[in-house]
Design a protein around this motif. Structure first.
Motif, PDB file in Angstrom:
ATOM      1  N   SER A  91       0.823  -1.219   0.000  1.00 42.63           N
ATOM      2  CA  SER A  91       0.000   0.000   0.000  1.00 42.63           C
ATOM      3  C   SER A  91       0.851   1.260   0.000  1.00 42.63           C
ATOM      4  N   PHE A  92       2.096   1.175   0.447  1.00 39.61           N
ATOM      5  CA  PHE A  92       3.017   2.308   0.397  1.00 39.61           C
ATOM      6  C   PHE A  92       4.435   1.754   0.433  1.00 39.61           C
ATOM      7  N   THR A  93       5.406   2.607   0.174  1.00 44.12           N
ATOM      8  CA  THR A  93       6.801   2.177   0.146  1.00 44.12           C
ATOM      9  C   THR A  93       7.207   1.605   1.500  1.00 44.12           C
ATOM     10  N   GLY A  94       7.706   0.388   1.493  1.00 47.05           N
ATOM     11  CA  GLY A  94       8.128  -0.257   2.732  1.00 47.05           C
ATOM     12  C   GLY A  94       7.099  -1.190   3.320  1.00 47.05           C
ATOM     13  N   ALA A  95       5.870  -1.196   2.766  1.00 42.39           N
ATOM     14  CA  ALA A  95       4.822  -2.091   3.263  1.00 42.39           C
ATOM     15  C   ALA A  95       4.995  -3.456   2.603  1.00 42.39           C
ATOM     16  N   GLN A  96       5.917  -4.243   3.129  1.00 48.19           N
ATOM     17  CA  GLN A  96       6.252  -5.521   2.504  1.00 48.19           C
ATOM     18  C   GLN A  96       5.277  -6.631   2.874  1.00 48.19           C
ATOM     19  N   GLU A  97       4.455  -6.381   3.872  1.00 51.43           N
ATOM     20  CA  GLU A  97       3.438  -7.362   4.254  1.00 51.43           C
ATOM     21  C   GLU A  97       2.278  -6.636   4.925  1.00 51.43           C
ATOM     22  N   ALA A  98       1.124  -7.294   4.947  1.00 53.90           N
ATOM     23  CA  ALA A  98      -0.053  -6.699   5.583  1.00 53.90           C
ATOM     24  C   ALA A  98       0.163  -6.626   7.091  1.00 53.90           C
ATOM     25  N   ARG A  99      -0.470  -5.637   7.694  1.00 51.18           N
ATOM     26  CA  ARG A  99      -0.305  -5.426   9.137  1.00 51.18           C
ATOM     27  C   ARG A  99      -1.622  -4.999   9.755  1.00 51.18           C
ATOM     28  N   LYS A 100      -1.930  -5.562  10.925  1.00 52.95           N
ATOM     29  CA  LYS A 100      -3.121  -5.164  11.661  1.00 52.95           C
ATOM     30  C   LYS A 100      -2.851  -3.879  12.435  1.00 52.95           C
ATOM     31  N   GLY A 101      -3.863  -3.003  12.501  1.00 56.26           N
ATOM     32  CA  GLY A 101      -3.756  -1.779  13.280  1.00 56.26           C
ATOM     33  C   GLY A 101      -4.255  -1.986  14.697  1.00 56.26           C
ATOM     34  N   TYR A 102      -4.088  -0.946  15.528  1.00 58.09           N
ATOM     35  CA  TYR A 102      -4.477  -1.046  16.930  1.00 58.09           C
ATOM     36  C   TYR A 102      -5.975  -1.282  17.096  1.00 58.09           C
ATOM     37  N   PHE A 103      -6.795  -0.679  16.241  1.00 56.29           N
ATOM     38  CA  PHE A 103      -8.241  -0.858  16.383  1.00 56.29           C
ATOM     39  C   PHE A 103      -8.659  -2.296  16.054  1.00 56.29           C
ATOM     40  N   GLU A 104      -7.870  -2.960  15.252  1.00 59.40           N
ATOM     41  CA  GLU A 104      -8.161  -4.355  14.935  1.00 59.40           C
ATOM     42  C   GLU A 104      -7.626  -5.284  16.028  1.00 59.40           C
ATOM     43  N   ILE A 111      -8.889   1.416  23.879  1.00 59.08           N
ATOM     44  CA  ILE A 111      -7.762   2.181  23.341  1.00 59.08           C
ATOM     45  C   ILE A 111      -7.738   3.549  24.025  1.00 59.08           C
ATOM     46  N   PHE A 112      -6.570   3.898  24.562  1.00 54.38           N
ATOM     47  CA  PHE A 112      -6.371   5.210  25.173  1.00 54.38           C
ATOM     48  C   PHE A 112      -5.571   6.073  24.208  1.00 54.38           C
ATOM     49  N   LEU A 113      -6.210   7.097  23.651  1.00 56.66           N
ATOM     50  CA  LEU A 113      -5.574   8.004  22.692  1.00 56.66           C
ATOM     51  C   LEU A 113      -5.127   9.265  23.418  1.00 56.66           C
ATOM     52  N   ASP A 114      -3.864   9.282  23.821  1.00 53.52           N
ATOM     53  CA  ASP A 114      -3.317  10.442  24.522  1.00 53.52           C
ATOM     54  C   ASP A 114      -2.922  11.515  23.510  1.00 53.52           C
ATOM     55  N   GLU A 115      -2.990  12.791  23.939  1.00 48.42           N
ATOM     56  CA  GLU A 115      -2.682  13.935  23.075  1.00 48.42           C
ATOM     57  C   GLU A 115      -3.507  13.882  21.793  1.00 48.42           C
ATOM     58  N   ILE A 116      -4.812  13.682  21.929  1.00 47.24           N
ATOM     59  CA  ILE A 116      -5.702  13.565  20.778  1.00 47.24           C
ATOM     60  C   ILE A 116      -5.718  14.849  19.952  1.00 47.24           C
ATOM     61  N   ARG A 129     -15.442   7.831  12.079  1.00 45.91           N
ATOM     62  CA  ARG A 129     -16.207   6.719  11.509  1.00 45.91           C
ATOM     63  C   ARG A 129     -16.194   5.517  12.447  1.00 45.91           C
ATOM     64  N   VAL A 130     -15.058   5.274  13.107  1.00 43.25           N
ATOM     65  CA  VAL A 130     -14.989   4.184  14.081  1.00 43.25           C
ATOM     66  C   VAL A 130     -15.931   4.450  15.242  1.00 43.25           C
ATOM     67  N   LEU A 131     -15.955   5.682  15.726  1.00 41.84           N
ATOM     68  CA  LEU A 131     -16.808   6.012  16.862  1.00 41.84           C
ATOM     69  C   LEU A 131     -18.288   5.959  16.496  1.00 41.84           C
ATOM     70  N   GLU A 132     -18.621   6.353  15.286  1.00 44.94           N
ATOM     71  CA  GLU A 132     -20.020   6.395  14.868  1.00 44.94           C
ATOM     72  C   GLU A 132     -20.553   5.013  14.506  1.00 44.94           C
ATOM     73  N   ASN A 133     -19.783   4.258  13.723  1.00 49.03           N
ATOM     74  CA  ASN A 133     -20.296   2.998  13.164  1.00 49.03           C
ATOM     75  C   ASN A 133     -19.482   1.769  13.544  1.00 49.03           C
ATOM     76  N   GLY A 134     -18.352   1.951  14.221  1.00 49.26           N
ATOM     77  CA  GLY A 134     -17.499   0.812  14.528  1.00 49.26           C
ATOM     78  C   GLY A 134     -16.850   0.236  13.293  1.00 49.26           C
ATOM     79  N   GLU A 135     -16.622   1.055  12.258  1.00 48.62           N
ATOM     80  CA  GLU A 135     -16.055   0.597  10.996  1.00 48.62           C
ATOM     81  C   GLU A 135     -14.745   1.312  10.694  1.00 48.62           C
ATOM     82  N   LYS A 146     -15.117  -4.351  10.758  1.00 47.45           N
ATOM     83  CA  LYS A 146     -15.814  -3.971  11.975  1.00 47.45           C
ATOM     84  C   LYS A 146     -14.885  -4.142  13.175  1.00 47.45           C
ATOM     85  N   THR A 147     -15.096  -3.331  14.177  1.00 43.63           N
ATOM     86  CA  THR A 147     -14.355  -3.453  15.427  1.00 43.63           C
ATOM     87  C   THR A 147     -15.229  -2.990  16.576  1.00 43.63           C
ATOM     88  N   ASP A 148     -15.019  -3.576  17.737  1.00 46.48           N
ATOM     89  CA  ASP A 148     -15.755  -3.207  18.954  1.00 46.48           C
ATOM     90  C   ASP A 148     -14.735  -2.747  19.988  1.00 46.48           C
TER      91      ASP A 148
END
Length: 436
Positions: A91-104, A111-116, A129-135, A146-148
Protein backbone atom coordinates in the motif's frame (compact mmCIF):
# COMPACT_ATOMS: atom_id res chain seq x y z
CA UNK A 1 -19.92 6.69 45.74
CA UNK A 2 -18.74 6.53 49.36
CA UNK A 3 -15.36 7.86 50.54
CA UNK A 4 -14.27 4.30 51.39
CA UNK A 5 -14.96 3.17 47.80
CA UNK A 6 -12.92 6.09 46.43
CA UNK A 7 -10.10 5.24 48.84
CA UNK A 8 -10.20 1.62 47.67
CA UNK A 9 -9.76 2.75 44.04
CA UNK A 10 -6.82 4.96 45.06
CA UNK A 11 -5.08 2.06 46.78
CA UNK A 12 -5.68 -0.27 43.86
CA UNK A 13 -4.23 2.09 41.27
CA UNK A 14 -1.58 3.77 43.44
CA UNK A 15 -3.17 7.23 43.46
CA UNK A 16 -1.95 9.49 46.28
CA UNK A 17 -3.91 12.52 47.49
CA UNK A 18 -7.11 13.77 49.08
CA UNK A 19 -7.89 16.93 47.08
CA UNK A 20 -11.67 17.29 46.47
CA UNK A 21 -11.14 17.85 42.73
CA UNK A 22 -9.09 14.65 42.52
CA UNK A 23 -11.73 12.66 44.42
CA UNK A 24 -14.46 13.97 42.12
CA UNK A 25 -12.50 12.97 39.00
CA UNK A 26 -12.06 9.45 40.40
CA UNK A 27 -15.78 9.26 41.20
CA UNK A 28 -16.76 10.23 37.63
CA UNK A 29 -14.30 7.69 36.18
CA UNK A 30 -15.72 4.91 38.37
CA UNK A 31 -19.32 5.81 37.50
CA UNK A 32 -18.75 5.86 33.73
CA UNK A 33 -16.52 2.76 33.66
CA UNK A 34 -19.33 0.12 33.46
CA UNK A 35 -20.76 1.81 30.35
CA UNK A 36 -19.37 1.92 26.80
CA UNK A 37 -19.47 5.70 26.62
CA UNK A 38 -16.55 7.58 25.10
CA UNK A 39 -14.60 9.59 27.67
CA UNK A 40 -12.45 12.71 27.19
CA UNK A 41 -9.86 13.33 29.92
CA UNK A 42 -8.43 16.85 30.09
CA UNK A 43 -5.52 18.04 32.18
CA UNK A 44 -2.00 19.40 31.99
CA UNK A 45 0.94 17.29 30.89
CA UNK A 46 2.21 15.09 33.72
CA UNK A 47 -0.95 15.35 35.83
CA UNK A 48 -1.74 11.61 35.62
CA UNK A 49 -4.36 11.35 32.88
CA UNK A 50 -3.31 7.81 31.90
CA UNK A 51 -4.11 6.53 35.41
CA UNK A 52 -7.74 7.50 34.89
CA UNK A 53 -7.89 5.62 31.59
CA UNK A 54 -6.68 2.51 33.41
CA UNK A 55 -9.36 2.97 36.09
CA UNK A 56 -12.04 3.14 33.40
CA UNK A 57 -10.75 0.01 31.66
CA UNK A 58 -10.20 -2.06 34.83
CA UNK A 59 -13.68 -1.32 36.22
CA UNK A 60 -15.45 -1.99 32.92
CA UNK A 61 -16.83 -5.21 31.41
CA UNK A 62 -13.87 -5.03 28.97
CA UNK A 63 -11.31 -5.54 31.76
CA UNK A 64 -10.32 -8.95 30.35
CA UNK A 65 -9.75 -7.43 26.89
CA UNK A 66 -6.62 -5.68 25.72
CA UNK A 67 -5.71 -2.14 26.80
CA UNK A 68 -3.41 -0.08 24.58
CA UNK A 69 -2.18 3.46 25.28
CA UNK A 70 -1.13 5.49 22.21
CA UNK A 71 0.49 8.93 22.17
CA UNK A 72 -0.91 10.57 19.03
CA UNK A 73 1.69 13.33 19.16
CA UNK A 74 4.59 10.85 19.05
CA UNK A 75 3.51 9.07 15.85
CA UNK A 76 4.59 10.76 12.57
CA UNK A 77 1.72 12.11 10.48
CA UNK A 78 2.58 9.84 7.55
CA UNK A 79 2.31 6.59 9.52
CA UNK A 80 -0.42 7.22 12.10
CA UNK A 81 -3.19 5.87 9.83
CA UNK A 82 -1.25 2.66 9.36
CA UNK A 83 -0.58 2.36 13.11
CA UNK A 84 -4.22 2.82 14.07
CA UNK A 85 -6.06 1.09 11.23
CA UNK A 86 -3.46 -1.21 9.65
CA UNK A 87 -2.36 -1.49 6.01
CA UNK A 88 -2.24 -3.92 3.12
CA UNK A 89 0.88 -5.29 1.50
CA UNK A 90 2.30 -2.86 -1.05
CA UNK A 91 0.00 0.00 0.00
CA UNK A 92 3.02 2.31 0.40
CA UNK A 93 6.80 2.18 0.15
CA UNK A 94 8.13 -0.26 2.73
CA UNK A 95 4.82 -2.09 3.26
CA UNK A 96 6.25 -5.52 2.50
CA UNK A 97 3.44 -7.36 4.25
CA UNK A 98 -0.05 -6.70 5.58
CA UNK A 99 -0.30 -5.43 9.14
CA UNK A 100 -3.12 -5.16 11.66
CA UNK A 101 -3.76 -1.78 13.28
CA UNK A 102 -4.48 -1.05 16.93
CA UNK A 103 -8.24 -0.86 16.38
CA UNK A 104 -8.16 -4.35 14.93
CA UNK A 105 -5.83 -5.81 17.57
CA UNK A 106 -7.79 -4.43 20.53
CA UNK A 107 -11.20 -5.63 19.35
CA UNK A 108 -13.23 -6.07 22.55
CA UNK A 109 -10.84 -3.95 24.60
CA UNK A 110 -9.98 -0.28 25.23
CA UNK A 111 -7.76 2.18 23.34
CA UNK A 112 -6.37 5.21 25.17
CA UNK A 113 -5.57 8.00 22.69
CA UNK A 114 -3.32 10.44 24.52
CA UNK A 115 -2.68 13.93 23.08
CA UNK A 116 -5.70 13.57 20.78
CA UNK A 117 -5.38 17.25 19.85
CA UNK A 118 -2.21 16.44 17.86
CA UNK A 119 -4.01 13.96 15.59
CA UNK A 120 -4.01 15.00 11.88
CA UNK A 121 -7.35 16.03 10.35
CA UNK A 122 -7.41 13.10 7.92
CA UNK A 123 -6.98 10.62 10.75
CA UNK A 124 -9.67 12.43 12.73
CA UNK A 125 -12.17 11.66 9.95
CA UNK A 126 -11.26 7.95 10.10
CA UNK A 127 -11.57 7.95 13.91
CA UNK A 128 -15.00 9.58 13.71
CA UNK A 129 -16.21 6.72 11.51
CA UNK A 130 -14.99 4.18 14.08
CA UNK A 131 -16.81 6.01 16.86
CA UNK A 132 -20.02 6.39 14.87
CA UNK A 133 -20.30 3.00 13.16
CA UNK A 134 -17.50 0.81 14.53
CA UNK A 135 -16.05 0.60 11.00
CA UNK A 136 -12.60 1.19 9.57
CA UNK A 137 -10.65 0.52 6.37
CA UNK A 138 -7.00 -0.49 6.24
CA UNK A 139 -4.63 1.76 4.32
CA UNK A 140 -4.52 0.53 0.73
CA UNK A 141 -7.71 -1.53 1.04
CA UNK A 142 -11.34 -1.01 0.08
CA UNK A 143 -12.75 -3.63 2.43
CA UNK A 144 -14.76 -2.27 5.37
CA UNK A 145 -13.99 -4.03 8.65
CA UNK A 146 -15.81 -3.97 11.97
CA UNK A 147 -14.36 -3.45 15.43
CA UNK A 148 -15.75 -3.21 18.95
CA UNK A 149 -13.37 -0.91 20.78
CA UNK A 150 -13.98 1.59 23.55
CA UNK A 151 -12.12 4.87 23.07
CA UNK A 152 -10.79 6.94 25.96
CA UNK A 153 -9.08 10.14 24.79
CA UNK A 154 -6.94 12.69 26.61
CA UNK A 155 -5.55 16.12 25.83
CA UNK A 156 -3.58 18.89 27.51
CA UNK A 157 -4.81 21.57 25.09
CA UNK A 158 -8.14 23.37 24.77
CA UNK A 159 -9.90 21.46 21.99
CA UNK A 160 -12.55 24.16 21.56
CA UNK A 161 -9.78 26.61 20.63
CA UNK A 162 -8.41 24.00 18.22
CA UNK A 163 -11.89 23.67 16.69
CA UNK A 164 -12.15 27.45 16.20
CA UNK A 165 -8.70 27.51 14.58
CA UNK A 166 -9.60 24.65 12.23
CA UNK A 167 -7.09 22.19 13.73
CA UNK A 168 -9.70 19.81 15.17
CA UNK A 169 -13.01 18.57 13.79
CA UNK A 170 -16.03 19.94 15.64
CA UNK A 171 -18.11 16.78 15.11
CA UNK A 172 -15.30 14.62 16.52
CA UNK A 173 -14.94 16.91 19.53
CA UNK A 174 -18.60 16.50 20.50
CA UNK A 175 -18.43 12.76 19.82
CA UNK A 176 -15.42 12.36 22.11
CA UNK A 177 -16.68 14.70 24.81
CA UNK A 178 -19.60 12.45 25.84
CA UNK A 179 -18.30 12.31 29.42
CA UNK A 180 -15.57 14.85 30.33
CA UNK A 181 -13.16 14.22 33.21
CA UNK A 182 -10.87 17.03 34.40
CA UNK A 183 -7.65 16.00 36.16
CA UNK A 184 -6.49 18.86 38.45
CA UNK A 185 -2.91 20.19 38.11
CA UNK A 186 -0.56 19.45 40.99
CA UNK A 187 -0.35 23.08 42.15
CA UNK A 188 -4.11 23.07 42.92
CA UNK A 189 -3.95 19.98 45.11
CA UNK A 190 -2.58 21.62 48.27
CA UNK A 191 -1.22 19.12 50.82
CA UNK A 192 -1.17 16.38 48.18
CA UNK A 193 2.15 17.81 46.95
CA UNK A 194 3.96 16.86 50.15
CA UNK A 195 2.19 13.48 50.35
CA UNK A 196 3.40 12.64 46.85
CA UNK A 197 6.91 13.85 47.65
CA UNK A 198 7.10 11.56 50.69
CA UNK A 199 5.88 8.62 48.61
CA UNK A 200 8.51 9.25 45.92
CA UNK A 201 11.26 9.83 48.50
CA UNK A 202 10.45 6.48 50.15
CA UNK A 203 10.38 4.65 46.81
CA UNK A 204 13.75 6.06 45.74
CA UNK A 205 15.26 5.36 49.15
CA UNK A 206 14.35 1.69 48.70
CA UNK A 207 15.68 1.65 45.14
CA UNK A 208 19.03 3.27 45.97
CA UNK A 209 19.28 1.80 49.48
CA UNK A 210 19.63 5.13 51.26
CA UNK A 211 17.77 6.90 54.04
CA UNK A 212 14.61 8.70 52.79
CA UNK A 213 14.81 12.44 52.22
CA UNK A 214 12.79 14.59 54.64
CA UNK A 215 11.90 18.29 54.53
CA UNK A 216 11.76 20.76 57.40
CA UNK A 217 8.58 22.90 57.77
CA UNK A 218 10.02 25.83 55.78
CA UNK A 219 11.00 23.50 52.94
CA UNK A 220 7.50 21.98 52.91
CA UNK A 221 6.01 25.46 52.47
CA UNK A 222 8.50 26.23 49.71
CA UNK A 223 7.59 22.97 47.95
CA UNK A 224 3.86 23.74 48.09
CA UNK A 225 4.37 27.29 46.79
CA UNK A 226 6.13 26.11 43.64
CA UNK A 227 3.81 25.98 40.60
CA UNK A 228 5.17 22.70 39.11
CA UNK A 229 4.50 23.22 35.39
CA UNK A 230 5.54 19.59 34.86
CA UNK A 231 3.11 18.42 37.58
CA UNK A 232 3.61 14.96 39.13
CA UNK A 233 6.33 13.98 36.65
CA UNK A 234 8.41 17.00 37.64
CA UNK A 235 7.87 16.42 41.38
CA UNK A 236 9.03 12.82 40.96
CA UNK A 237 12.20 13.97 39.19
CA UNK A 238 12.94 16.45 42.00
CA UNK A 239 12.52 13.74 44.62
CA UNK A 240 14.84 11.39 42.71
CA UNK A 241 17.54 14.05 42.28
CA UNK A 242 17.49 14.87 45.97
CA UNK A 243 17.55 11.19 46.96
CA UNK A 244 20.74 10.68 44.94
CA UNK A 245 22.60 13.96 45.47
CA UNK A 246 21.83 15.09 49.03
CA UNK A 247 24.26 13.98 51.74
CA UNK A 248 22.25 15.50 54.59
CA UNK A 249 18.91 13.68 54.48
CA UNK A 250 16.95 16.56 56.06
CA UNK A 251 16.62 19.36 53.51
CA UNK A 252 15.88 22.99 54.30
CA UNK A 253 14.17 25.57 52.08
CA UNK A 254 17.44 27.05 50.79
CA UNK A 255 18.75 23.72 49.51
CA UNK A 256 15.34 22.76 48.15
CA UNK A 257 15.27 25.91 45.99
CA UNK A 258 18.36 24.60 44.21
CA UNK A 259 16.22 21.80 42.75
CA UNK A 260 13.28 24.03 41.75
CA UNK A 261 14.02 25.93 38.49
CA UNK A 262 13.47 29.64 39.02
CA UNK A 263 12.79 30.25 35.31
CA UNK A 264 9.69 28.03 35.45
CA UNK A 265 7.69 30.45 37.56
CA UNK A 266 4.91 32.14 35.58
CA UNK A 267 5.84 35.42 33.89
CA UNK A 268 2.65 35.81 31.85
CA UNK A 269 -0.07 38.33 32.77
CA UNK A 270 -2.62 35.64 33.59
CA UNK A 271 -3.71 32.96 36.00
CA UNK A 272 -4.04 29.26 35.19
CA UNK A 273 -7.47 27.62 35.22
CA UNK A 274 -8.09 24.18 36.70
CA UNK A 275 -8.46 22.67 33.23
CA UNK A 276 -5.11 24.06 32.12
CA UNK A 277 -6.71 26.99 30.32
CA UNK A 278 -5.37 30.52 30.65
CA UNK A 279 -7.69 32.96 32.39
CA UNK A 280 -7.63 36.59 33.42
CA UNK A 281 -8.21 37.75 36.99
CA UNK A 282 -11.99 37.51 36.55
CA UNK A 283 -11.81 33.90 35.36
CA UNK A 284 -12.50 34.65 31.69
CA UNK A 285 -10.82 32.18 29.35
CA UNK A 286 -8.01 33.17 27.00
CA UNK A 287 -6.59 31.25 24.06
CA UNK A 288 -2.89 31.54 23.17
CA UNK A 289 -3.70 34.12 20.48
CA UNK A 290 -5.87 36.08 22.94
CA UNK A 291 -2.95 36.23 25.38
CA UNK A 292 -0.62 37.62 22.73
CA UNK A 293 -3.20 40.22 21.77
CA UNK A 294 -3.63 41.19 25.41
CA UNK A 295 0.11 41.74 25.88
CA UNK A 296 0.33 43.80 22.68
CA UNK A 297 -2.72 45.90 23.52
CA UNK A 298 -1.30 46.63 26.99
CA UNK A 299 1.88 47.86 25.32
CA UNK A 300 -0.09 50.04 22.92
CA UNK A 301 -2.16 51.48 25.78
CA UNK A 302 1.06 52.47 27.57
CA UNK A 303 2.25 54.26 24.43
CA UNK A 304 -1.08 56.05 24.08
CA UNK A 305 -0.89 57.20 27.71
CA UNK A 306 2.64 58.44 27.08
CA UNK A 307 1.53 60.48 24.04
CA UNK A 308 -1.41 61.96 25.92
CA UNK A 309 0.81 62.89 28.84
CA UNK A 310 3.35 64.62 26.58
CA UNK A 311 0.58 66.56 24.84
CA UNK A 312 -0.90 67.63 28.18
CA UNK A 313 2.52 68.80 29.36
CA UNK A 314 3.07 70.73 26.13
CA UNK A 315 -0.37 72.35 26.21
CA UNK A 316 -0.51 73.06 29.92
CA UNK A 317 -3.98 71.51 30.27
CA UNK A 318 -5.54 69.48 33.12
CA UNK A 319 -2.69 69.72 35.67
CA UNK A 320 -4.28 67.32 38.17
CA UNK A 321 -4.86 64.60 35.55
CA UNK A 322 -1.33 65.08 34.26
CA UNK A 323 0.19 64.60 37.70
CA UNK A 324 -1.96 61.49 38.23
CA UNK A 325 -0.77 60.02 34.91
CA UNK A 326 2.82 60.74 35.94
CA UNK A 327 2.27 58.86 39.18
CA UNK A 328 0.61 55.86 37.52
CA UNK A 329 3.23 55.60 34.76
CA UNK A 330 6.31 56.44 36.78
CA UNK A 331 8.00 53.30 35.39
CA UNK A 332 7.93 54.94 31.94
CA UNK A 333 9.29 58.31 33.06
CA UNK A 334 11.99 57.56 35.60
CA UNK A 335 14.03 60.62 34.57
CA UNK A 336 11.11 63.04 34.05
CA UNK A 337 10.82 65.82 36.62
CA UNK A 338 7.34 66.98 37.73
CA UNK A 339 6.00 70.14 36.11
CA UNK A 340 6.04 73.13 38.51
CA UNK A 341 2.65 74.75 39.18
CA UNK A 342 1.52 78.02 40.70
CA UNK A 343 -2.10 78.84 41.41
CA UNK A 344 -3.25 75.61 39.74
CA UNK A 345 -1.52 76.55 36.45
CA UNK A 346 1.76 75.12 35.02
CA UNK A 347 4.93 77.18 34.68
CA UNK A 348 6.96 77.18 31.50
CA UNK A 349 10.66 78.14 31.05
CA UNK A 350 11.48 81.80 30.68
CA UNK A 351 12.01 83.22 27.20
CA UNK A 352 15.80 83.27 27.60
CA UNK A 353 15.74 79.50 28.11
CA UNK A 354 17.07 79.57 31.68
CA UNK A 355 16.34 76.18 33.17
CA UNK A 356 15.93 77.55 36.70
CA UNK A 357 13.51 80.38 35.80
CA UNK A 358 9.85 79.90 34.96
CA UNK A 359 7.04 82.26 34.07
CA UNK A 360 3.33 81.69 34.60
CA UNK A 361 1.54 80.20 31.58
CA UNK A 362 -1.38 82.47 30.58
CA UNK A 363 -4.80 80.92 31.14
CA UNK A 364 -7.41 80.66 28.41
CA UNK A 365 -9.52 83.34 30.13
CA UNK A 366 -6.57 85.79 29.97
CA UNK A 367 -5.89 85.27 26.26
CA UNK A 368 -9.41 84.81 24.89
CA UNK A 369 -12.41 87.14 24.68
CA UNK A 370 -15.45 84.87 24.80
CA UNK A 371 -17.78 87.77 23.92
CA UNK A 372 -16.19 87.97 20.49
CA UNK A 373 -16.92 84.81 18.52
CA UNK A 374 -14.18 85.66 16.04
CA UNK A 375 -11.58 85.50 18.82
CA UNK A 376 -12.91 82.33 20.48
CA UNK A 377 -10.27 79.70 20.98
CA UNK A 378 -11.39 76.10 20.74
CA UNK A 379 -9.59 73.21 22.38
CA UNK A 380 -8.88 71.00 19.38
CA UNK A 381 -8.38 67.40 20.48
CA UNK A 382 -5.13 65.79 19.48
CA UNK A 383 -5.37 62.67 17.40
CA UNK A 384 -2.78 60.06 18.24
CA UNK A 385 -1.71 57.69 15.55
CA UNK A 386 -2.22 54.09 16.65
CA UNK A 387 0.73 51.84 16.12
CA UNK A 388 0.30 48.75 13.98
CA UNK A 389 1.54 45.76 15.95
CA UNK A 390 2.06 42.52 14.02
CA UNK A 391 1.17 39.42 16.00
CA UNK A 392 2.93 37.20 13.49
CA UNK A 393 6.15 39.21 13.84
CA UNK A 394 6.05 38.91 17.63
CA UNK A 395 5.35 35.19 17.43
CA UNK A 396 8.25 34.72 14.98
CA UNK A 397 10.55 36.71 17.25
CA UNK A 398 9.58 34.60 20.29
CA UNK A 399 10.26 31.36 18.39
CA UNK A 400 13.70 32.58 17.25
CA UNK A 401 14.60 33.61 20.83
CA UNK A 402 13.51 30.24 22.22
CA UNK A 403 15.58 28.36 19.63
CA UNK A 404 18.67 30.46 20.32
CA UNK A 405 18.19 30.02 24.07
CA UNK A 406 18.16 26.23 23.75
CA UNK A 407 20.84 25.97 21.02
CA UNK A 408 18.27 24.98 18.35
CA UNK A 409 16.97 22.05 20.41
CA UNK A 410 13.39 22.15 19.28
CA UNK A 411 12.03 19.90 22.02
CA UNK A 412 13.16 22.30 24.76
CA UNK A 413 12.22 25.37 22.74
CA UNK A 414 8.67 24.04 22.29
CA UNK A 415 8.42 23.34 26.03
CA UNK A 416 9.62 26.87 26.83
CA UNK A 417 7.05 28.34 24.43
CA UNK A 418 4.26 26.23 25.90
CA UNK A 419 3.43 24.46 22.63
CA UNK A 420 3.92 20.94 21.28
CA UNK A 421 6.84 19.94 19.07
CA UNK A 422 4.47 19.35 16.16
CA UNK A 423 3.04 22.86 16.53
CA UNK A 424 6.58 24.28 16.63
CA UNK A 425 7.51 22.39 13.42
CA UNK A 426 4.40 23.81 11.74
CA UNK A 427 5.32 27.35 12.86
CA UNK A 428 8.92 26.93 11.63
CA UNK A 429 7.64 25.93 8.23
CA UNK A 430 5.06 28.75 8.22
CA UNK A 431 7.70 31.42 8.97
CA UNK A 432 10.46 29.75 6.89
CA UNK A 433 12.63 29.23 9.99
CA UNK A 434 13.59 25.60 9.37
CA UNK A 435 17.22 26.57 8.84
CA UNK A 436 17.50 28.68 12.02
Amino acid sequence: MTPSEIQSIKQRFGIIGNAPTLNYAIQVAAQVAPTDMTVLITGESGSGKESFSKIIHALSPRKHGQFIAINCGAIPEGTIDSELFGHEKGSFTGAQEARKGYFEVTNGGTIFLDEIGEMPLGTQARLLRVLENGEFIRVGSSKVQKTDVRVVAATNVNLLDAVREGRFREDLYYRLNTVPITVPPLRERGDDIYLLFRKFATDFADRYRVKPISLNPEAVQELQRFRFPGNIRQLKNVAEQMSVLETDREVDARRLRGYLPADQSSRLPMLVHAAGQATDGAGNAYSERDLLYKVLFDMRRDMTDLKRLVLDLAGGQRPQETQELLRQNSHLFTNLSPVPYEGGRPLRPAADGAASEYILTPSIEETTDYEDDSQRVEDIPHETEEETLSLEAKEKEMIIKALKKHNNKRKYAAHDLGISERTLYRKLKQYDLEQV
